[in-house]
Design a protein around this motif. Structure first.
Motif, PDB file in Angstrom:
ATOM      1  N   ASN A 300       0.852  -1.197   0.000  1.00 26.75           N
ATOM      2  CA  ASN A 300       0.000   0.000   0.000  1.00 26.75           C
ATOM      3  C   ASN A 300       0.885   1.244   0.000  1.00 26.75           C
ATOM      4  O   ASN A 300       0.945   1.997   0.980  1.00 26.75           O
ATOM      5  CB  ASN A 300      -0.930  -0.019   1.218  1.00 26.75           C
ATOM      6  N   ARG A 301       1.553   1.453  -1.118  1.00 23.41           N
ATOM      7  CA  ARG A 301       2.609   2.466  -1.234  1.00 23.41           C
ATOM      8  C   ARG A 301       2.106   3.890  -1.060  1.00 23.41           C
ATOM      9  O   ARG A 301       2.835   4.767  -0.592  1.00 23.41           O
ATOM     10  CB  ARG A 301       3.276   2.316  -2.613  1.00 23.41           C
ATOM     11  N   TRP A 302       0.865   4.158  -1.431  1.00 25.25           N
ATOM     12  CA  TRP A 302       0.351   5.536  -1.412  1.00 25.25           C
ATOM     13  C   TRP A 302      -0.745   5.733  -0.360  1.00 25.25           C
ATOM     14  O   TRP A 302      -1.683   6.489  -0.574  1.00 25.25           O
ATOM     15  CB  TRP A 302      -0.158   5.901  -2.803  1.00 25.25           C
ATOM     16  N   LYS A 303      -0.603   5.074   0.777  1.00 24.34           N
ATOM     17  CA  LYS A 303      -1.624   5.209   1.811  1.00 24.34           C
ATOM     18  C   LYS A 303      -1.527   6.552   2.544  1.00 24.34           C
ATOM     19  O   LYS A 303      -2.447   6.935   3.261  1.00 24.34           O
ATOM     20  CB  LYS A 303      -1.536   4.060   2.815  1.00 24.34           C
ATOM     21  N   ARG A 304      -0.419   7.256   2.374  1.00 24.24           N
ATOM     22  CA  ARG A 304      -0.270   8.589   2.982  1.00 24.24           C
ATOM     23  C   ARG A 304      -0.138   9.618   1.866  1.00 24.24           C
ATOM     24  O   ARG A 304       0.680   9.456   0.963  1.00 24.24           O
ATOM     25  CB  ARG A 304       0.963   8.627   3.894  1.00 24.24           C
ATOM     26  N   ASN A 305      -0.953  10.671   1.947  1.00 27.07           N
ATOM     27  CA  ASN A 305      -0.886  11.702   0.915  1.00 27.07           C
ATOM     28  C   ASN A 305      -0.345  13.010   1.479  1.00 27.07           C
ATOM     29  O   ASN A 305      -0.227  13.186   2.701  1.00 27.07           O
ATOM     30  CB  ASN A 305      -2.255  11.907   0.249  1.00 27.07           C
ATOM     31  N   TYR A 306      -0.038  13.924   0.568  1.00 29.04           N
ATOM     32  CA  TYR A 306       0.634  15.160   0.971  1.00 29.04           C
ATOM     33  C   TYR A 306      -0.261  16.048   1.840  1.00 29.04           C
ATOM     34  O   TYR A 306       0.226  16.717   2.746  1.00 29.04           O
ATOM     35  CB  TYR A 306       1.080  15.928  -0.269  1.00 29.04           C
ATOM     36  N   GLU A 307      -1.548  16.041   1.577  1.00 28.91           N
ATOM     37  CA  GLU A 307      -2.471  16.867   2.373  1.00 28.91           C
ATOM     38  C   GLU A 307      -2.492  16.401   3.823  1.00 28.91           C
ATOM     39  O   GLU A 307      -2.458  17.217   4.763  1.00 28.91           O
ATOM     40  CB  GLU A 307      -3.887  16.809   1.772  1.00 28.91           C
ATOM     41  N   GLU A 308      -2.556  15.081   4.024  1.00 33.03           N
ATOM     42  CA  GLU A 308      -2.533  14.543   5.386  1.00 33.03           C
ATOM     43  C   GLU A 308      -1.203  14.839   6.063  1.00 33.03           C
ATOM     44  O   GLU A 308      -1.159  15.142   7.261  1.00 33.03           O
ATOM     45  CB  GLU A 308      -2.762  13.030   5.355  1.00 33.03           C
ATOM     46  N   TYR A 309      -0.120  14.773   5.287  1.00 35.01           N
ATOM     47  CA  TYR A 309       1.206  15.073   5.835  1.00 35.01           C
ATOM     48  C   TYR A 309       1.288  16.537   6.275  1.00 35.01           C
ATOM     49  O   TYR A 309       1.840  16.840   7.343  1.00 35.01           O
ATOM     50  CB  TYR A 309       2.269  14.779   4.783  1.00 35.01           C
ATOM     51  N   HIS A 310       0.746  17.422   5.473  1.00 37.50           N
ATOM     52  CA  HIS A 310       0.774  18.845   5.814  1.00 37.50           C
ATOM     53  C   HIS A 310       0.011  19.096   7.117  1.00 37.50           C
ATOM     54  O   HIS A 310       0.459  19.866   7.977  1.00 37.50           O
ATOM     55  CB  HIS A 310       0.170  19.659   4.672  1.00 37.50           C
TER      56      HIS A 310
END
Length: 324
Positions: A300-310
């Motif tokens: 599940n390589r893309w389970k974290r996105n940039y918006e959530e990281y921000h």
């Protein structure tokens, strides 16, 4: 009492892992045609009964978003080929438990290892990047080409497993080729120890997994999406000024692979930050597009996105983050 309990569980974990290894070793004595027959049967059952497909939705979503230009027919064909490769790879992994050096080198061809050997003889150490491509578990067998070198150590970095039985089983399996498996949190200290002792080393790094929030320091465009990537391997290379190589893995036919060693950078100390990481991601992306069915799409390589990281960053902007 607590220490005694921990010691008991440690001993029991090793015993169970050794029993498991013995069972797998017996199974691995079967000829490859029989093992591939099991893979064929399981693959047919998976397509008769779709719920049996491991992480089916993740695989389908990853393929669709990574290749938006491809039609439905191509996506379905690649998905089928991936699952077949995945099952065959499991059977090949079983076989390696008892396989001879000759069998392993017949199934994994290495191109360009002489160039790495020359650098090791000069006293240079090497960090090798690779992805979860093809049968990556055969890559440590390359250490056989360097085992005659004085003061050389082959290493591979790994994440500790929560299950102690599987931890011991995995470590025993990976020690087959004479490599040391070093936990990620210890790798910098161990490599500095090697260098202080005047030894050279070759470290294999699989850096295509998703980092945790506090280990995320760089994002790049990868397979059509903004993607967080591990940067610890680059920090190691820059600090130790090692050569950096990419291990380009392709499949020739079922069960037979080729690893082509490609020099990324001769010196890394003076490179701009994240230059090594960015080049690795570009080489890996090209490698995947060349042979899409042999990458590990179940992750599940893309389970974290940039918006959530921000959002996470805003909540933890004053916190100290480890740089692993």
């Amino acid at each position: 009492i607590r220490c005694q309990v921990q010691l008991y569980f440690l001993i029991m974990s090793k015993i169970i892992a050794n029993i498991l290894f013995g069972i797998v070793w017996v199974i691995s004595l079967l000829p490859m045609p029989f093992l591939y027959l099991f893979a064929d049967i399981i693959w047919l059952l998976m397509y008769i009964c779709p719920p049996l497909r491991y992480r089916k939705k993740i695989v389908q979503n990853n393929l669709a978003l990574s290749f938006p230009e491809k039609d439905r027919k191509w996506l379905h064909r690649t998905e089928r080929r991936f699952y077949y490769q995945f099952l065959c790879q499991i059977m090949e992994g079983l076989k390696t438990v008892s396989a001879s050096k000759r069998w392993v080198h017949r199934h994994m061809e290495f191109i360009g290892y002489d160039d790495i050997r020359k650098e090791l003889l000069k006293g240079r150490s090497v960090i090798g990047y690779l992805g979860h491509m093809g049968n990556w578990e055969l890559i440590p067998s390359m250490m056989h080409f360097f085992e005659d070198l004085d003061g050389f150590q082959g290493c591979q970095v790994y994440h500790k497993l929560e299950n102690p039985v599987m931890e011991h089983f995995m470590l025993r399996l990976r020690s087959k080729y004479g490599t040391r498996s070093i936990p990620m949190e210890q790798i910098m200290r161990r490599l500095l120890e090697f260098r202080s002792a005047g030894n050279t080393f070759l470290v294999g790094m699989i850096a295509d997994q998703v980092p945790l929030w506090w280990n995320t320091h760089y994002w790049t465009q990868f397979m059509n999406r903004k993607t967080p990537v591990f940067t610890g391997s680059e920090r190691l290379a820059r600090k130790l000024d090692t050569q950096v190589w990419y291990f380009h893995i392709t499949r020739k036919r079922r069960g037979y692979y080729k690893c082509d060693f490609q020099l990324m950078y001769d010196h890394t100390k003076e490179l701009p930050e994240f230059a090594v990481t960015e080049k690795y991601m570009r080489l890996l992306e090209d490698n995947i597009k060349e042979n899409p069915e042999i990458w590990l799409w179940t992750h599940n390589r893309w389970k974290r996105n940039y918006e959530e990281y921000h959002q996470w960053l805003m909540q933890h902007q004053n916190a100290d983050r480890p740089r692993n």
